[in-house]
Design an enzyme around this catalytic site. Structure first.
Site, PDB file in Angstrom:
ATOM      1  N   HIS A  72     -11.380   2.467  -6.474  1.00 38.05           N
ATOM      2  CA  HIS A  72     -11.509   1.186  -5.766  1.00 38.05           C
ATOM      3  C   HIS A  72     -12.051   1.404  -4.368  1.00 38.05           C
ATOM      4  O   HIS A  72     -11.829   2.451  -3.742  1.00 38.05           O
ATOM      5  CB  HIS A  72     -10.204   0.402  -5.758  1.00 38.05           C
ATOM      6  CG  HIS A  72      -9.019   1.080  -5.141  1.00 38.05           C
ATOM      7  ND1 HIS A  72      -8.674   0.919  -3.820  1.00 38.05           N
ATOM      8  CD2 HIS A  72      -8.080   1.894  -5.668  1.00 38.05           C
ATOM      9  CE1 HIS A  72      -7.563   1.602  -3.561  1.00 38.05           C
ATOM     10  NE2 HIS A  72      -7.182   2.205  -4.668  1.00 38.05           N
ATOM     11  N   ASP A  74     -11.582  -0.782  -1.708  1.00 37.36           N
ATOM     12  CA  ASP A  74     -10.777  -1.336  -0.624  1.00 37.36           C
ATOM     13  C   ASP A  74      -9.587  -0.451  -0.291  1.00 37.36           C
ATOM     14  O   ASP A  74      -9.168   0.399  -1.084  1.00 37.36           O
ATOM     15  CB  ASP A  74     -10.306  -2.746  -0.964  1.00 37.36           C
ATOM     16  CG  ASP A  74      -9.416  -2.800  -2.197  1.00 37.36           C
ATOM     17  OD1 ASP A  74      -9.645  -2.010  -3.130  1.00 37.36           O
ATOM     18  OD2 ASP A  74      -8.486  -3.640  -2.229  1.00 37.36           O
ATOM     19  N   ASP A  96      -5.472   7.059  -0.699  1.00 39.33           N
ATOM     20  CA  ASP A  96      -5.512   5.861  -1.546  1.00 39.33           C
ATOM     21  C   ASP A  96      -6.597   4.919  -1.065  1.00 39.33           C
ATOM     22  O   ASP A  96      -6.354   4.075  -0.203  1.00 39.33           O
ATOM     23  CB  ASP A  96      -4.142   5.183  -1.527  1.00 39.33           C
ATOM     24  CG  ASP A  96      -3.999   4.065  -2.524  1.00 39.33           C
ATOM     25  OD1 ASP A  96      -4.909   3.892  -3.345  1.00 39.33           O
ATOM     26  OD2 ASP A  96      -2.973   3.364  -2.479  1.00 39.33           O
ATOM     27  N   GLU A 128      -8.495  -3.963  -5.403  1.00 37.19           N
ATOM     28  CA  GLU A 128      -7.352  -3.315  -6.059  1.00 37.19           C
ATOM     29  C   GLU A 128      -6.079  -3.474  -5.252  1.00 37.19           C
ATOM     30  O   GLU A 128      -4.984  -3.594  -5.828  1.00 37.19           O
ATOM     31  CB  GLU A 128      -7.649  -1.829  -6.288  1.00 37.19           C
ATOM     32  CG  GLU A 128      -6.682  -1.115  -7.211  1.00 37.19           C
ATOM     33  CD  GLU A 128      -5.459  -0.527  -6.509  1.00 37.19           C
ATOM     34  OE1 GLU A 128      -4.525  -0.082  -7.208  1.00 37.19           O
ATOM     35  OE2 GLU A 128      -5.453  -0.504  -5.250  1.00 37.19           O
ATOM     36  N   GLU A 129      -6.206  -3.469  -3.925  1.00 37.13           N
ATOM     37  CA  GLU A 129      -5.027  -3.637  -3.080  1.00 37.13           C
ATOM     38  C   GLU A 129      -4.615  -5.105  -2.964  1.00 37.13           C
ATOM     39  O   GLU A 129      -3.640  -5.427  -2.290  1.00 37.13           O
ATOM     40  CB  GLU A 129      -5.291  -3.060  -1.684  1.00 37.13           C
ATOM     41  CG  GLU A 129      -5.599  -1.564  -1.654  1.00 37.13           C
ATOM     42  CD  GLU A 129      -4.407  -0.692  -2.006  1.00 37.13           C
ATOM     43  OE1 GLU A 129      -3.309  -1.232  -2.263  1.00 37.13           O
ATOM     44  OE2 GLU A 129      -4.577   0.536  -2.038  1.00 37.13           O
ATOM     45  N   GLU A 152      -6.521   7.582  -8.935  1.00 36.64           N
ATOM     46  CA  GLU A 152      -5.422   7.352  -7.999  1.00 36.64           C
ATOM     47  C   GLU A 152      -4.735   8.683  -7.717  1.00 36.64           C
ATOM     48  O   GLU A 152      -4.758   9.594  -8.556  1.00 36.64           O
ATOM     49  CB  GLU A 152      -4.409   6.362  -8.583  1.00 36.64           C
ATOM     50  CG  GLU A 152      -4.899   4.934  -8.685  1.00 36.64           C
ATOM     51  CD  GLU A 152      -4.957   4.232  -7.333  1.00 36.64           C
ATOM     52  OE1 GLU A 152      -4.248   4.663  -6.395  1.00 36.64           O
ATOM     53  OE2 GLU A 152      -5.711   3.250  -7.215  1.00 36.64           O
ATOM     54  N   HIS A 321      -0.859   4.488   2.063  1.00 34.91           N
ATOM     55  CA  HIS A 321      -0.520   3.327   2.903  1.00 34.91           C
ATOM     56  C   HIS A 321       0.203   3.718   4.197  1.00 34.91           C
ATOM     57  O   HIS A 321       0.735   2.842   4.879  1.00 34.91           O
ATOM     58  CB  HIS A 321       0.342   2.313   2.134  1.00 34.91           C
ATOM     59  CG  HIS A 321      -0.307   1.778   0.900  1.00 34.91           C
ATOM     60  ND1 HIS A 321       0.242   0.742   0.164  1.00 34.91           N
ATOM     61  CD2 HIS A 321      -1.452   2.113   0.261  1.00 34.91           C
ATOM     62  CE1 HIS A 321      -0.536   0.472  -0.878  1.00 34.91           C
ATOM     63  NE2 HIS A 321      -1.574   1.301  -0.836  1.00 34.91           N
TER      64      HIS A 321
END
Length: 350
Positions: A72, A74, A96, A128-129, A152, A321
């Site tokens: 992804h 984003d 991530d 995705e987020e 991931e 994150h």
């Protein structure tokens, strides 16, 4: 033909750093398109955008990809300085999931340089987020690859065959709006009571957002909160729980303004993608770990369309994150080798 370890490491560092330098919180993924198109050209890969804004870097015979390396574009919000210190990359998305995305692009390049017998692609999905619009678009259009590796972080040795589900509840409370000296309770007081009742009722509930008030001396007439819950049970049980929780809020002058559900996923270790990843890791001298991840990913959505799916990637998922996101260049290279070998196995199995 790819020539040397130093060449591959150099590519990995430059590619990943270029991705990290472009800040792409959900909704701004288009900022990354020029970088991806330039790298696709440099690595001899095709480049295109689909109707959802997903980036497609392709190799092998023409046609829809049979094997997809799905990452992804984003990241979560929170800008971090992108930098390379020694052999470690730092920045928002290092783990991530721009580190894994770089590894997938490099892996496709490596496999393509040796010759691919089937159409393959790296799919950089949008959102995705958020609510996974990129993944849902693939599923709804019927463009989902037969075999999917979701990029991931799994520590470079983990093969994820499952993810928990996610239940998100938006709560709105009302109350007296006026001077804070007034004895009547404002919406913030009502919200505190409502959240306390939810947290006491179910330990899986986590408050992720709060919004109330405009000044220190005014009780707000409206207060908002978001509660998220991760679960392993079937989605219908989660919806029943949400219904019960929302019904209990009325006594606090609160209600649920929206409920969103992402079902959990658990695939079989015997599916073709999982088997190919395990075989590739063992060939590389790595003992595979089979894991079910605690969060969610686009795998929750894409598994609707194919049973041949698993997640794998470099990076410590515990750093996802956080403000400490970092990944070693060597781990990106190792993962790229695993992706490349897995692509070859899956193509040769067709």
């Amino acid at each position: 033909m790819v020539s040397s370890d130093a060449y591959v490491e150099g590519l990995a560092a430059k590619l990943a750093l270029d991705l990290l330098r472009v800040y792409t919180p959900t909704g701004s993924e288009e900022r990354l398109y020029p970088v991806l198109e330039r790298w696709a050209s440099e690595l001899g890969l095709g480049f295109s955008l689909d109707s959802a804004g997903n980036a497609v870097l392709s190799a092998g015979p023409d046609g829809l990809p049979v094997v997809g390396l799905v990452g992804h574009l984003d990241t979560v919000p929170g800008r971090l300085e992108a930098r390379l210190e020694g052999y470690t990359l730092w920045g928002r998305g290092a783990v991530d999931a721009k580190g894994p995305l770089a590894a997938m692009i490099l892996g496709l390049h490596l496999a393509s340089s040796e010759g691919l017998s089937c159409s393959s692609a790296v799919l950089g999905l949008v959102g995705e987020e958020g609510d996974s619009p990129g993944a849902w678009s693939l599923v709804s259009r019927g463009d989902t690859p037969l075999h999917i590796i979701v990029g991931e972080p799994t520590g470079g040795d983990g093969v994820a065959i499952g993810y928990r589900g996610s239940l998100t509840i938006e709560i709105e409370c009302t109350g007296h709006e006026g001077h804070s000296s007034n004895p009547e309770r404002g919406a913030a007081d009502m919200l505190v009571k409502a959240l306390a009742s939810i947290l006491e009722r179910d330990s899986r509930a986590t408050v992720t957002r709060l919004k109330a008030g405009t000044a220190a001396n005014i009780t707000p007439g409206r207060a908002l909160a978001t509660v998220n819950m991760r679960f392993n049970e079937p989605g219908l049980e989660a919806l029943q729980l949400a219904s019960e929780l929302c019904s209990s809020l009325h006594q606090h002058r609160c209600h649920c303004s929206s409920i969103s559900l992402l079902h959990p996923v658990k695939t079989s270790l015997s599916n073709a993608t999982a088997r190919a990843l395990v075989a590739s890791l063992r060939t590389a001298g790595v003992k595979p770990r089979i894991v079910v991840k605690r969060g969610t990913s686009d795998m929750n959505v894409l598994s609707i369309a194919t049973e041949s799916i698993a997640a794998y990637g470099p990076g410590d998922p515990r750093l996802s994150h956080t403000k400490h996101e970092n990944i070693r260049v060597g781990d990106i290279v190792k993962a790229a080798m695993i992706y490349s070998r897995t692509l070859t196995i899956l193509c040769n199995s067709l």
